[in-house]
Design a protein around this motif. Structure first.
Motif, PDB file in Angstrom:
ATOM      1  N   ALA A 167       0.859  -0.747   0.027  1.00  0.00           N
ATOM      2  CA  ALA A 167       0.065  -0.344  -0.325  1.00  0.00           C
ATOM      3  C   ALA A 167       0.987   1.268   0.015  1.00  0.00           C
ATOM      4  CB  ALA A 167      -1.028  -0.249   0.611  1.00  0.00           C
ATOM      5  N   ALA A 170       2.517   0.964  -3.244  1.00  0.00           N
ATOM      6  CA  ALA A 170       1.745   1.891  -4.321  1.00  0.00           C
ATOM      7  C   ALA A 170       1.707   4.011  -4.342  1.00  0.00           C
ATOM      8  CB  ALA A 170       0.304   1.012  -4.252  1.00  0.00           C
ATOM      9  N   HIS A 171       1.190   4.286  -2.798  1.00  0.00           N
ATOM     10  CA  HIS A 171       1.448   5.393  -2.635  1.00  0.00           C
ATOM     11  C   HIS A 171       2.670   6.366  -3.270  1.00  0.00           C
ATOM     12  CE1 HIS A 171       1.691   9.563   0.067  1.00  0.00           C
ATOM     13  NE2 HIS A 171       0.875   9.119  -1.275  1.00  0.00           N
ATOM     14  N   ASN A 219       2.295   5.641  -7.571  1.00  0.00           N
ATOM     15  CA  ASN A 219       1.274   6.457  -7.440  1.00  0.00           C
ATOM     16  C   ASN A 219       2.021   7.852  -8.241  1.00  0.00           C
ATOM     17  OD1 ASN A 219       0.032   4.749  -8.467  1.00  0.00           O
ATOM     18  ND2 ASN A 219      -1.487   3.788  -6.570  1.00  0.00           N
TER      19      ASN A 219
END
Lengths: 180, 490
Positions: free
Chosen positions: B223, B226-227, B230
């Motif tokens: 997570a 991903a941040h 992204n």
């Protein structure tokens, strides 16, 4: 002529978004927009306190103030400004807070798609115009029926044009407090 | 005298006979079946004393004087193993006193549990009964009988038997010790096996805890990752769109210049000359085409990164929020395939034969976990190279997803254990034995089931069957969700 304020602690994101807004080659074209960007949420709030803005688009995770808190403050300063959050991090609590407290119009996840984001912004602005138009017509109706006075109507018109003008706060010494 | 003749030919004094008895004893000590050995020894003794019949009674372990028939000749079926009345009869007397008894005449009856008629037929004329003693303790008795028409036993016979029966006693005691030792060894090895099994289970459980901790941290990590990915991905993708727009404009502008080329050449040939040189050098036509290709290929790469990050995030979220959604299972399958494709692609070709599937009501992240497990298993079953085929289809009430591999197959004896927690044929550290157990519980939670068909050396086919709609939206609670179960109970 609408003013869009974009807040993200990452300058590259701001640059990319500014390009996207200006690039008419990506449909739908957004005409007549003034884009103002801030990498500091505090500076963004200072700007919003002093200028009429139509839309504030903020990142969620930022140092100093997070997106939900920032937009909650924007809502207090300019209830008519549309609010959008974008985030690379889907944290359910954050989204809930953004919806309930900041009353955001849209949540956009990163990475966004340019056409989708532009369409979302266009929709949000159109929605906002519609809300304001509705209220204006309702006020006119109330005035015609004598429910509100002409003075109140004028106050609301002024408030729409220069947010905060009808809520000027006076200091003890008689000076005008522009910000809090 | 005739009795002397009998005594002279008495085989009990025969060295060979004693040797044979000794050998029988050895046989007993080596663990032959106790019943058979005792029977053989008895037969040997009966022949040695030229008797018609005989029997051995032993004191039951843990009792003082409870006798049990351990062997007998000419005894009716079922008598062996039966208990004798305590303290009565010749046996009772011999065991109680520890002294041998010679019985001649009508009283010669050892009180074997015989029916009256049998007892009459066996009316004995002469009998001898010796206690079997080991280390001063009586462990039983042995008796031989002669029929009424035969010469009676004498006191000498009784004495001679005394020394022989002490050998028999030793044989019996040895045998008992042997049996006991065997029993202990068996008990110990059973205990040992149990301990080993418990140990393995403990290790598995520990691995599972480690594994779930690992999964939890992978979830958090991915997570976070991903941040982090992204954000840059967002502006690169967006810039890319802008860049494409800018390039289109630029090439449009250049195209306009090139079209105006002739006109310009006529007006100011000298000024245009360096432009023409440059244009030839950079190969304008190639540039224009290749920029388009670069843009397309790079965008594809970026979209792939985007999709992988998306999948990773979807997967890491699995389980934390249980939301029933109505989704297209093909999308769930594809997104799971994206995660495992790298692991599989060097070993197996993936063939997708998707049929018609309506959208079904399910827990998408949990189902992705099931597909992931089945796909990873399929890939692990394939040693060098093979094919994994994914078929789908549906009828009026249920949808099915079939994942078939051309791997090593599952042994028939293992098929029944596949869904048991901790059952694994993988090497230690390669599998916890929980993948299929968890998958099964997830599918059952959906009101569906998993079918397995497998052939050794040919491959395995798992079929997941799922109902199209759920009778109730609220998740059925199972052991895998103790927290939820608790809440429901409260």
């Amino acid at each position: 002529m609408a003013t869009v304020v974009i807040v993200d602690d990452e300058p590259n994101v701001l640059n990319a978004l500014r390009r996207m807004f200006l690039n008419g080659a990506i449909p739908p074209a957004l005409s007549d927009l003034t884009v103002v960007t801030f990498s500091s949420p505090v500076q963004a709030l200072e700007y919003v306190a002093g200028h009429r803005v139509e839309l504030v688009l903020s990142d969620y995770r930022m140092p100093e103030v997070d997106g939900a808190a920032l937009l909650t403050r924007v809502r207090e300063l300019q209830p008519d400004a549309a609010r959008m959050i974008m985030s690379a991090y889907t944290d359910l609590d954050g989204i809930i807070r953004a919806i309930n407290q900041a009353g955001i119009f849209r949540f956009v996840s990163k990475p966004w798609s340019d056409p989708d984001l532009k369409a979302a912004i266009r929709d949000v602005l159109a929605h906002r115009d519609l809300l304001i138009e509705n209220r204006r017509l309702a006020d006119e109706l109330r005035w015609q029926r004598g429910v509100i006075t002409e003075q109140q109507l004028e106050l609301q018109r002024l408030e729409r044009e220069s947010p905060g003008i009808t809520r000027v706060r006076w200091a003890e010494d008689g000076g005008v407090l522009l910000q809090d | 005298m005739t009795t002397t003749t009998v005594a002279d030919t008495d085989r009990t004094t025969d060295i060979a006979w004693i040797g044979a008895l000794y050998e029988l004893g050895q046989k007993a000590a080596n663990g032959a079946h106790p019943q058979e050995v005792l029977q053989e020894i008895l037969g040997h003794i009966v022949r040695g004393f030229e008797a018609e019949s005989g029997s051995i009674a032993l004191i039951v372990d843990g009792t003082e004087d409870q006798l049990e028939i351990a062997a007998g000749t000419d005894l009716p079926l079922g008598v062996i193993g039966s208990a004798l009345p305590r303290g009565v009869g010749v046996y009772g007397h011999v065991v109680a006193t520890g002294q041998p008894v010679l019985v001649n005449g009508e009283a010669a009856e050892t009180r074997l549990p015989l029916r009256l008629q049998e007892a009459r037929q066996r009316a004995t004329n002469s009998a001898m009964c010796w206690p079997l003693r080991v280390a001063g303790r009586t462990i039983g008795a042995v008796a031989v009988n002669r029929a009424a028409d035969r010469p009676r036993y004498t006191a000498e016979d009784l004495d001679r038997g005394q020394s022989l029966t002490s050998l028999l006693a030793l044989v019996v005691a040895n045998h008992r010790m042997h049996v006991e030792r065997e029993g202990r060894i068996l008990e110990l090895s059973t205990l040992n096996a149990t301990m080993q099994r418990m140990n393995t289970q403990l290790e598995d459980a520990q691995n599972q805890v480690v594994q779930s901790e690992k999964l939890a941290s992978i979830g958090q990590l991915s997570a976070g990752v991903a941040h982090e990915i992204n954000n840059p991905l967002a502006f690169v993708l967006s810039n890319f769109g802008s860049l494409e727009g800018y390039l289109t404009s630029l090439f449009g502008l250049l195209g306009a210049y090139i079209e105006a080329d002739d006109a310009m050449a006529a007006a100011a040939p000298a000024a245009l000359e360096p432009v023409r040189v440059l244009r030839n050098r950079v190969d304008f036509g190639f540039l224009r085409d290749d920029v388009r290709a670069i843009i397309d290929e790079s965008r594809e790469g970026l979209l792939r990164v985007k999709r992988i990050v998306q999948d990773l995030r979807d997967f890491s979220r699995g389980g934390s929020e249980e939301v029933w959604e109505t989704i297209d299972l093909h999308r769930a399958l594809d997104s799971t395939l994206n995660i495992v494709r790298n692991e599989i692609k060097y070993k197996a070709k993936i063939v997708r034969c998707y049929g018609e599937l309506p959208e079904i009501e399910c827990l998408p992240s949990r189902l992705s976990q099931v597909f992931l497990n089945l796909l990873v298993n399929a890939s692990q079953a394939i040693e060098d190279s093979g094919t994994i085929t994914i078929d789908t289809g549906a009828d009026a009430s249920e949808a099915w997803i079939r994942i078939e591999d051309t791997g090593c197959g599952i042994a028939p004896e293992n098929l029944g254990h596949l869904f048991e927690p901790f059952f694994t044929t993988k090497l230690v550290g390669q599998g916890t034995g929980l993948g299929l157990a968890v998958s099964n519980s997830i599918v059952r939670k959906h009101g569906g089931r998993i079918d397995v068909e497998s052939e050794l050396g040919r491959g395995t086919r798992f079929t997941v069957r799922l109902p199209l709609t759920q009778p109730q939206i609220e998740p059925l609670c199972e052991v895998t969700q103790p927290a939820q179960a608790g809440q429901r109970a409260a």
